[in-house]
Scaffold this active site. Sequence first.
Site, PDB file in Angstrom:
ATOM      1  N   GLY A 189       1.596   7.297  -0.464  1.00 14.96           N
ATOM      2  CA  GLY A 189       1.820   7.320   0.982  1.00 14.96           C
ATOM      3  C   GLY A 189       0.725   6.568   1.724  1.00 14.96           C
ATOM      4  O   GLY A 189       0.486   5.391   1.476  1.00 14.96           O
ATOM      5  N   LYS A 218       4.598   4.604 -10.242  1.00 11.68           N
ATOM      6  CA  LYS A 218       3.359   4.466  -9.462  1.00 11.68           C
ATOM      7  C   LYS A 218       2.158   4.179 -10.354  1.00 11.68           C
ATOM      8  O   LYS A 218       1.310   3.359 -10.008  1.00 11.68           O
ATOM      9  CB  LYS A 218       3.146   5.732  -8.624  1.00 11.68           C
ATOM     10  CG  LYS A 218       4.205   5.889  -7.519  1.00 11.68           C
ATOM     11  CD  LYS A 218       4.129   7.263  -6.869  1.00 11.68           C
ATOM     12  CE  LYS A 218       5.171   7.431  -5.775  1.00 11.68           C
ATOM     13  NZ  LYS A 218       5.298   8.867  -5.359  1.00 11.68           N
ATOM     14  N   GLU A 262       0.823  -1.219   0.000  1.00 11.67           N
ATOM     15  CA  GLU A 262       0.000   0.000   0.000  1.00 11.67           C
ATOM     16  C   GLU A 262       0.856   1.268   0.000  1.00 11.67           C
ATOM     17  O   GLU A 262       0.526   2.254  -0.653  1.00 11.67           O
ATOM     18  CB  GLU A 262      -0.933  -0.017   1.217  1.00 11.67           C
ATOM     19  CG  GLU A 262      -1.898   1.136   1.306  1.00 11.67           C
ATOM     20  CD  GLU A 262      -2.945   1.120   0.201  1.00 11.67           C
ATOM     21  OE1 GLU A 262      -2.728   1.846  -0.792  1.00 11.67           O
ATOM     22  OE2 GLU A 262      -3.941   0.403   0.331  1.00 11.67           O
ATOM     23  N   GLY A 303      12.893  19.411   2.606  1.00 11.57           N
ATOM     24  CA  GLY A 303      12.864  17.945   2.607  1.00 11.57           C
ATOM     25  C   GLY A 303      11.812  17.343   1.702  1.00 11.57           C
ATOM     26  O   GLY A 303      11.539  16.147   1.761  1.00 11.57           O
ATOM     27  N   ILE A 357      -2.530   7.037   1.618  1.00 10.32           N
ATOM     28  CA  ILE A 357      -3.833   6.972   0.951  1.00 10.32           C
ATOM     29  C   ILE A 357      -4.186   5.525   0.613  1.00 10.32           C
ATOM     30  O   ILE A 357      -3.392   4.842  -0.024  1.00 10.32           O
ATOM     31  CB  ILE A 357      -3.807   7.809  -0.358  1.00 10.32           C
ATOM     32  CG1 ILE A 357      -3.489   9.269  -0.052  1.00 10.32           C
ATOM     33  CG2 ILE A 357      -5.116   7.687  -1.099  1.00 10.32           C
ATOM     34  CD1 ILE A 357      -3.242  10.120  -1.303  1.00 10.32           C
ATOM     35  N   VAL A 397       2.400   3.573  -3.328  1.00  9.90           N
ATOM     36  CA  VAL A 397       1.716   4.621  -4.101  1.00  9.90           C
ATOM     37  C   VAL A 397       0.911   5.503  -3.157  1.00  9.90           C
ATOM     38  O   VAL A 397       0.097   5.010  -2.374  1.00  9.90           O
ATOM     39  CB  VAL A 397       0.740   4.027  -5.142  1.00  9.90           C
ATOM     40  CG1 VAL A 397       0.111   5.142  -5.978  1.00  9.90           C
ATOM     41  CG2 VAL A 397       1.427   3.017  -6.038  1.00  9.90           C
TER      42      VAL A 397
END
Lengths: 431, 431
Positions: free
Chosen positions: A134, A205, A129, A187, A136, A132
């Site tokens: 983070g 992704k 998971e 960052g 979500i 792609v």
Amino acid sequence: MEKVIVGLMGFGNIGSGFAAILEENKEQIECSLSRSIVIKRILVKDPENFTDLNITEEYFTGNADLILNDPEIDIVVELIGGVHPAYEYITRAIESGKHVVTANKAIMAIYGRELFALADKNRVSIRFEGSVGGGIPIIASLTRSLAGNQIEEIVGIINGTTNYILTRMYESNMSFQDALSEAQAKGFAEADPSSDIEGEDAAYKISILTHVAFGVYVKPEDIPCTGIGQISETEIEFANELGYKIKLLATVRRNNGNGSLDIHVHPTLVPFEHPLSSINHEFNALFIKGNAIGDLMLYGKGAGSLPTGSAVVGDVMEIVRIMKNDVFEEKLYTSRYHIEPTSISLGASAYYLRFKVKDKPGVLGKITTTFGKSDISLQSVVQKGRGGSSVDLTLITHEAKRDRLDAALNEIRKIDEVEKVSSILMVQKTP
Amino acid sequence: MEKVIVGLMGFGNIGSGFAAILEENKEQIECSLSRSIVIKRILVKDPENFTDLNITEEYFTGNADLILNDPEIDIVVELIGGVHPAYEYITRAIESGKHVVTANKAIMAIYGRELFALADKNRVSIRFEGSVGGGIPIIASLTRSLAGNQIEEIVGIINGTTNYILTRMYESNMSFQDALSEAQAKGFAEADPSSDIEGEDAAYKISILTHVAFGVYVKPEDIPCTGIGQISETEIEFANELGYKIKLLATVRRNNGNGSLDIHVHPTLVPFEHPLSSINHEFNALFIKGNAIGDLMLYGKGAGSLPTGSAVVGDVMEIVRIMKNDVFEEKLYTSRYHIEPTSISLGASAYYLRFKVKDKPGVLGKITTTFGKSDISLQSVVQKGRGGSSVDLTLITHEAKRDRLDAALNEIRKIDEVEKVSSILMVQKTP
């Protein structure tokens, strides 16, 4: 309480976030699973840097075998990043009968097929998971909640670095270079930002999402990909005046189930009314069209220690639930058609075009005539800066195929008064 | 291919959508499950109306026993709506060892606890994704992908009827009454729209989400609830000038894990920068804050035959996957604390207040002094319509508790020049 033993590989941004969430939300996780999740060992490059933190002997180790050969370890969590040796570690873990959770987009994009098959063969689960968007829940939603849909289209802002840069250029009228420097300072961009800027990261992704949503495997390097390096603050201003924001969109569309795909990563004008136009800064969003659900959008932080760590913890918990029942979920990702695409193209799109032309009577007529001959019709034309020796001419076409557009542009380049084709961007339809 | 046999109860909007999706996406569903899903019987009020469609004898039936007593039926899909007899049917189905899928928000809000316990006892699954937010995968996300998070807050637009009305009032400067009539004509509002308009429907849904996200059970009738019947087009215009849209938000927030909740359904000014402000027409959206994932938003069609049908199909497919493994997912919804809240309140919020006052010098001073005495500070004050005998005075406060605000308002009502407190709306923070 029964324990599930995890071997963690990598203790950088995401790895340390994963460990922190397990610690911080321990009570909640145990309550939900009736199991506790315990990290037994962490693979790092320089274990000597972690001696202060050492809880048990060899908790931090430089030796992958101490994880891969440990029969007590049920789940290997791979958060090293990069393709090698991470791919070899994942393969060995699966072959040793260990479940695997990873957030490694390169590996899942390049070797997803092989790993799904290997996991099925060894009757273990692989979850990804975090690879792609983070935190979500896009992979889970496509695989489970939307399983009854034929997915028609996925359009996403799936690279936080470029979205941050484009947002800052828009908000503060910054140059690309300044926005990139700011992103690096905060960052949000790496020292070498090329994979993000050129769209390679987004291509990985969208390749993964294509596999999960359509069962169609596209090599990331086969995905037509245009980055944002050429986008100037002027372009963003022009687009704004026309009612659009510029976003780097990754798109995949299935054509009538014949295995042909429209797929691309491309800077795109998104109309203000489109929900994707308001996704700003480092946020990601995925806009999905299914034949039952209609339009669905998922929005959240696409990267970062805790958001991506959240996805990894969710994956580990899902595997623990499956382990409890002593079963394995066969063919969760491989039961679909699992084919290669019959063809790949950019598909049809409206285009935003900017020309630098000499300010002479008749030039607009010559350009529009050329488009007319190529059967490309125009939505709008804006001329800027009348009076100088050269002016900016901005056009938005109706939907056209890219090869036809390129042919017309080649003819247009031959017109004397046309100095330059400055921009070719896609234009997103209002949903 | 092995078959899973479904008994469908209800063949209205959602029931017929469910059946249509099973038919339309049959190949995809079978490919994904290696099972086929077959509807054996459909419970309807007037089976004689369906004789043309009859495929087999008694495919449409008026007799619930033909579903509930049929040992061949594995899964009962309840889409009748209303509490009785749907609740009794669900209970009987579970007691007969059948899995249940429902989209019934009233039943899940009122009887969720009982049904979860009954399902665990009978070792069957109950799924209800369609009960909140149509096809939006909110229950699945909270239960699975976000399971490693401590959820801090859920704020949602979860009633499509009121969102459609408010959007149309905003777009076209329509009155509430005209927008309601249009919504009824388009099928977005029922003939008796009171449950939607007064917020009861949203209260059911936020009660379900509170149970799933926090393991805390709140009776829907205990949720403080204000509808949109008092919102005028003037209010919407005033809010717009200040940079807000008015939305009916359902909110729940957990306070430091002591079981006390801020929970309410309330018309709220949402700042333009907030993603919820751009959720228009019949769309729903859920904004979730978790301690690991940060902000997440899910957006989609909150109602309708196919979107809600999509959620029901997803639930049925999930149960088929579990059945394949011949296990059951114990305590998926009941493993958490599963307590009643120690206290319920509206919590602290900024408020938008509108007063009708006599246009005399000093009135503003009297009002602000009264707020000052109650320790309520103001963000902004706008006076409109100077010159007439009475004017509109609009104030936005900083965060305040509602009881303190009400006390101040009682004092303010005593001021001679104050004719009326016309509006009390909440104001949403920018995320």
